[in-house]
Design a protein around this motif. Sequence first.
Motif, PDB file in Angstrom:
ATOM      1  N   ASP A  83       0.855  -1.182   0.000  1.00 18.19           N
ATOM      2  CA  ASP A  83       0.000   0.000   0.000  1.00 18.19           C
ATOM      3  C   ASP A  83       0.897   1.239   0.000  1.00 18.19           C
ATOM      4  OD1 ASP A  83      -2.117  -1.768   0.259  1.00 18.19           O
ATOM      5  OD2 ASP A  83      -2.486  -1.312   2.363  1.00 18.19           O
TER       6      ASP A  83
ATOM      7  N   HIS B 113      -4.480   1.256  -1.862  1.00 23.17           N
ATOM      8  CA  HIS B 113      -4.427  -0.118  -1.355  1.00 23.17           C
ATOM      9  C   HIS B 113      -4.108  -1.071  -2.489  1.00 23.17           C
ATOM     10  CE1 HIS B 113      -6.087   0.880   2.570  1.00 23.17           C
ATOM     11  NE2 HIS B 113      -6.935   1.677   1.949  1.00 23.17           N
ATOM     12  N   ARG B 114      -3.303  -2.081  -2.193  1.00 19.22           N
ATOM     13  CA  ARG B 114      -3.064  -3.109  -3.195  1.00 19.22           C
ATOM     14  C   ARG B 114      -4.226  -4.094  -3.116  1.00 19.22           C
ATOM     15  NH1 ARG B 114       1.355  -7.537  -1.719  1.00 19.22           N
ATOM     16  NH2 ARG B 114       0.481  -8.191   0.238  1.00 19.22           N
TER      17      ARG B 114
ATOM     18  N   LEU C 109      -3.029  -1.429  -7.680  1.00 20.59           N
ATOM     19  CA  LEU C 109      -3.278  -0.387  -6.683  1.00 20.59           C
ATOM     20  C   LEU C 109      -4.613   0.284  -6.976  1.00 20.59           C
ATOM     21  CD1 LEU C 109       0.287   1.198  -6.569  1.00 20.59           C
ATOM     22  CD2 LEU C 109      -0.731  -0.364  -4.902  1.00 20.59           C
TER      23      LEU C 109
END
Length: 140
Positions: free
Chosen positions: A60, A78-79, A124
């Motif tokens: 992230d 956020h991934r 992402l």
Amino acid sequence: MARTKAIVAGLACLLLVSACGVPMQKIPVSTDPLGATVYADGKKTCASTPCSVSLDRKSDHLLTIVKDGYEQEEIVLHRQFKPDKAIRDGFISGMILGDGPEGVASRTAKEVDEQERSGEAYVLTPSIVTIKLTPKGTGI
């Protein structure tokens, strides 16, 4: 036979190329008004919006957007796990190499594991950042 060898060699080259380095993703950043500075994980990555920042997909990230006279904004990228490509790659290589069902399943599991470890199985989010900056002192 020569065709099969060529396909296997081509797949091997693709795997080698994809295994090099950390997978990166470009995130376009725009602000209203224009001209803000963007920091990614505390490091200045863009002197003036609109711009794009290139970030690795292994973790992230925190984007901080700063402009004189405006409130600072922070966005967390956020991934997100997206194993679709890894599943497809493992399935196709297993089918081309003539593996039975167990071999295809094994190759698919191995490919998902490898792409998860490298970060390649992640994206992402958000993939585009657009922010309307709030002037300081407006209380909004």
